[in-house]
Write a protein that holds these residues in place. Sequence first.
Motif, PDB file in Angstrom:
ATOM      1  N   LEU A 328       0.830  -1.204   0.000  1.00  0.00           N
ATOM      2  CA  LEU A 328       0.000   0.000   0.000  1.00  0.00           C
ATOM      3  C   LEU A 328       0.869   1.260   0.000  1.00  0.00           C
ATOM      4  CD1 LEU A 328      -2.743  -1.121   2.539  1.00  0.00           C
ATOM      5  CD2 LEU A 328      -3.042  -0.775   0.076  1.00  0.00           C
ATOM      6  N   LYS A 329       1.937   1.243   0.794  1.00  0.00           N
ATOM      7  CA  LYS A 329       2.845   2.390   0.848  1.00  0.00           C
ATOM      8  C   LYS A 329       3.515   2.607  -0.507  1.00  0.00           C
ATOM      9  CE  LYS A 329       6.774   4.277   3.430  1.00  0.00           C
ATOM     10  NZ  LYS A 329       7.786   4.026   4.495  1.00  0.00           N
ATOM     11  N   PHE A 330       3.875   1.509  -1.151  1.00  0.00           N
ATOM     12  CA  PHE A 330       4.487   1.584  -2.475  1.00  0.00           C
ATOM     13  C   PHE A 330       3.555   2.274  -3.468  1.00  0.00           C
ATOM     14  CE2 PHE A 330       5.109  -0.417  -6.685  1.00  0.00           C
ATOM     15  CZ  PHE A 330       6.392   0.030  -6.950  1.00  0.00           C
ATOM     16  N   LEU A 331       2.261   1.917  -3.420  1.00  0.00           N
ATOM     17  CA  LEU A 331       1.289   2.540  -4.318  1.00  0.00           C
ATOM     18  C   LEU A 331       1.154   4.032  -4.042  1.00  0.00           C
ATOM     19  CD1 LEU A 331      -1.481  -0.218  -4.438  1.00  0.00           C
ATOM     20  CD2 LEU A 331      -0.029   0.532  -6.339  1.00  0.00           C
ATOM     21  N   GLU A 332       1.205   4.408  -2.777  1.00  0.00           N
ATOM     22  CA  GLU A 332       1.118   5.827  -2.440  1.00  0.00           C
ATOM     23  C   GLU A 332       2.342   6.585  -2.954  1.00  0.00           C
ATOM     24  OE1 GLU A 332      -1.670   6.249   1.510  1.00  0.00           O
ATOM     25  OE2 GLU A 332       0.479   5.868   1.829  1.00  0.00           O
ATOM     26  N   GLU A 333       3.531   5.984  -2.813  1.00  0.00           N
ATOM     27  CA  GLU A 333       4.753   6.625  -3.300  1.00  0.00           C
ATOM     28  C   GLU A 333       4.739   6.730  -4.821  1.00  0.00           C
ATOM     29  OE1 GLU A 333       7.866   4.214  -1.790  1.00  0.00           O
ATOM     30  OE2 GLU A 333       7.842   5.106   0.229  1.00  0.00           O
ATOM     31  N   LEU A 334       4.209   5.717  -5.462  1.00  0.00           N
ATOM     32  CA  LEU A 334       4.187   5.670  -6.918  1.00  0.00           C
ATOM     33  C   LEU A 334       3.263   6.722  -7.501  1.00  0.00           C
ATOM     34  CD1 LEU A 334       5.501   3.909  -9.137  1.00  0.00           C
ATOM     35  CD2 LEU A 334       3.441   2.491  -9.094  1.00  0.00           C
ATOM     36  N   THR A 335       2.142   6.966  -6.838  1.00  0.00           N
ATOM     37  CA  THR A 335       1.130   7.882  -7.369  1.00  0.00           C
ATOM     38  C   THR A 335       1.143   9.262  -6.730  1.00  0.00           C
ATOM     39  OG1 THR A 335      -0.529   7.117  -5.767  1.00  0.00           O
ATOM     40  CG2 THR A 335      -0.398   5.946  -7.876  1.00  0.00           C
ATOM     41  N   GLY A 336       1.731   9.370  -5.534  1.00  0.00           N
ATOM     42  CA  GLY A 336       1.668  10.624  -4.811  1.00  0.00           C
ATOM     43  C   GLY A 336       0.303  10.893  -4.219  1.00  0.00           C
ATOM     44  N   LYS A 337      -0.507   9.851  -4.072  1.00  0.00           N
ATOM     45  CA  LYS A 337      -1.868   9.989  -3.545  1.00  0.00           C
ATOM     46  C   LYS A 337      -2.043   9.146  -2.286  1.00  0.00           C
ATOM     47  CE  LYS A 337      -3.777  11.061  -8.080  1.00  0.00           C
ATOM     48  NZ  LYS A 337      -4.825  10.786  -9.083  1.00  0.00           N
ATOM     49  N   SER A 338      -3.150   9.392  -1.575  1.00  0.00           N
ATOM     50  CA  SER A 338      -3.420   8.691  -0.317  1.00  0.00           C
ATOM     51  C   SER A 338      -4.463   7.602  -0.517  1.00  0.00           C
ATOM     52  CB  SER A 338      -3.921   9.678   0.741  1.00  0.00           C
ATOM     53  OG  SER A 338      -2.953  10.669   0.991  1.00  0.00           O
ATOM     54  N   VAL A 339      -4.282   6.489   0.183  1.00  0.00           N
ATOM     55  CA  VAL A 339      -5.209   5.360   0.090  1.00  0.00           C
ATOM     56  C   VAL A 339      -6.512   5.686   0.820  1.00  0.00           C
ATOM     57  CG1 VAL A 339      -5.612   2.965   0.774  1.00  0.00           C
ATOM     58  CG2 VAL A 339      -3.377   3.640  -0.156  1.00  0.00           C
ATOM     59  N   LEU A 340      -7.615   5.543   0.102  1.00  0.00           N
ATOM     60  CA  LEU A 340      -8.940   5.715   0.701  1.00  0.00           C
ATOM     61  C   LEU A 340      -9.464   4.380   1.221  1.00  0.00           C
ATOM     62  CD1 LEU A 340     -10.593   8.055  -1.966  1.00  0.00           C
ATOM     63  CD2 LEU A 340      -9.582   8.721   0.220  1.00  0.00           C
ATOM     64  N   ALA A 341      -9.198   3.338   0.450  1.00  0.00           N
ATOM     65  CA  ALA A 341      -9.624   1.985   0.834  1.00  0.00           C
ATOM     66  C   ALA A 341      -8.657   0.996   0.225  1.00  0.00           C
ATOM     67  CB  ALA A 341     -11.045   1.715   0.345  1.00  0.00           C
ATOM     68  N   GLY A 342      -8.336  -0.060   0.987  1.00  0.00           N
ATOM     69  CA  GLY A 342      -7.382  -1.042   0.491  1.00  0.00           C
ATOM     70  C   GLY A 342      -7.772  -2.454   0.878  1.00  0.00           C
ATOM     71  N   GLU A 343      -7.291  -3.422   0.111  1.00  0.00           N
ATOM     72  CA  GLU A 343      -7.551  -4.833   0.370  1.00  0.00           C
ATOM     73  C   GLU A 343      -6.278  -5.611   0.061  1.00  0.00           C
ATOM     74  OE1 GLU A 343     -10.192  -7.834   1.711  1.00  0.00           O
ATOM     75  OE2 GLU A 343     -10.441  -5.646   1.622  1.00  0.00           O
ATOM     76  N   CYS A 344      -5.853  -6.454   1.002  1.00  0.00           N
ATOM     77  CA  CYS A 344      -4.634  -7.243   0.833  1.00  0.00           C
ATOM     78  C   CYS A 344      -4.975  -8.705   0.543  1.00  0.00           C
ATOM     79  CB  CYS A 344      -3.764  -7.151   2.082  1.00  0.00           C
ATOM     80  SG  CYS A 344      -3.087  -5.503   2.359  1.00  0.00           S
ATOM     81  N   PHE A 345      -4.044  -9.405  -0.093  1.00  0.00           N
ATOM     82  CA  PHE A 345      -4.251 -10.822  -0.408  1.00  0.00           C
ATOM     83  C   PHE A 345      -2.892 -11.499  -0.543  1.00  0.00           C
ATOM     84  CE2 PHE A 345      -4.088  -8.380  -4.291  1.00  0.00           C
ATOM     85  CZ  PHE A 345      -3.271  -9.110  -5.138  1.00  0.00           C
TER      86      PHE A 345
END
Length: 357
Positions: A328-345
């Motif tokens: 999730l942190k990687f996605l935030e760094e990649l996009t410069g945006k904040s996670v509103l909702a997330g799901e792990c698997f």
Amino acid sequence: MKQRKAWRVVKGAIDEVDLVVEVVDARDPIGTRNRKLEKLVMEEGKPLLIVMNKADLVPKEWAEEYKRRSEIPVVFISARERKGTGILRKEIKKLAKPILDEKERVKVALIGYPNVGKSTIINTLKGKKAVGTAPIPGYTKGKQLIRLSKRIWLLDSPGVVSIDDFDELVIKGGFPADKIEEPVKPALKLIGRILETRREAITEKFGIKEFESEEEILRKIGERRGLIKSGGEVDLEETARWFLREWQTGRFTLFASEEEKKRDFVWDFGEILDGVEKELLLDPRRILWRFGDELREKLDGQKRAGIREIEGVTVGIATGFKKCDSALKFLEELTGKSVLAGECFGKKWKGAIAVMD
């Protein structure tokens, strides 16, 4: 300010001062050095010093080699990080010393293109906010005389814009990327310059290794950023604005950071994101329920990522992590945006689906 009027101001500044400091963007010295200015200063017989600002964005080895090969004295600094300004101060005093043997005081002009950081340099040298600054190209208005020391004064003048066309104005940061009506042409021109100067930058930043044209690179950048129009086509104009904005703000440079170099991942999940967009799935749980089998097949230890702009939010998928939070942190760094909702698997290797804003 029109070119003719701008050059009258510059020539007036050169006549008025004893020493000229040309401020250049260290990321693009070829594009931001002004040969016409340098020729004018030389013809007037006045000392010239080149200050490469934003040096924290280029490797030290490259900077030292450029300085060694330059026929004009060069100082590399990062005014934002307050690095190298002491060396700059000493170099100004060194060049001013012969003049002070004949004159009571020396006036120094700082001249450069918009957005190269002249005002920030003055503020740093002065030790307090002597000139207003803002992250907006072309902010400085008029000219001011500022005391640097008892016998040395700085003359701040508007940035020189000796540019033949609007595309160059944009590339040099003289016009905000968000306000460009037709951004594709300057973006393609910038890509071409990057390919000529250091083509590895495209691969390091965007993971693009194979391409046949500048437009193909821009299209692939749009795909990786998820800037897709309805119907599945890349939104080239929005991609171009984003690309130019990254360049103007310094988030994209010719030299990747060590963190970017170490970030070894593969862009993936295009077909899955096509399905997410087609079915308008903006809940990470629903995405996992619908595409869980395909996603779990990608859990092989290789880091993979995919993002897509859908209905005003960003959907991101990342796999190949040992912890869900890392994905999730990687996605935030990649996009410069904040996670509103997330799901792990996943089990040994984990992945995450996120909706971001």
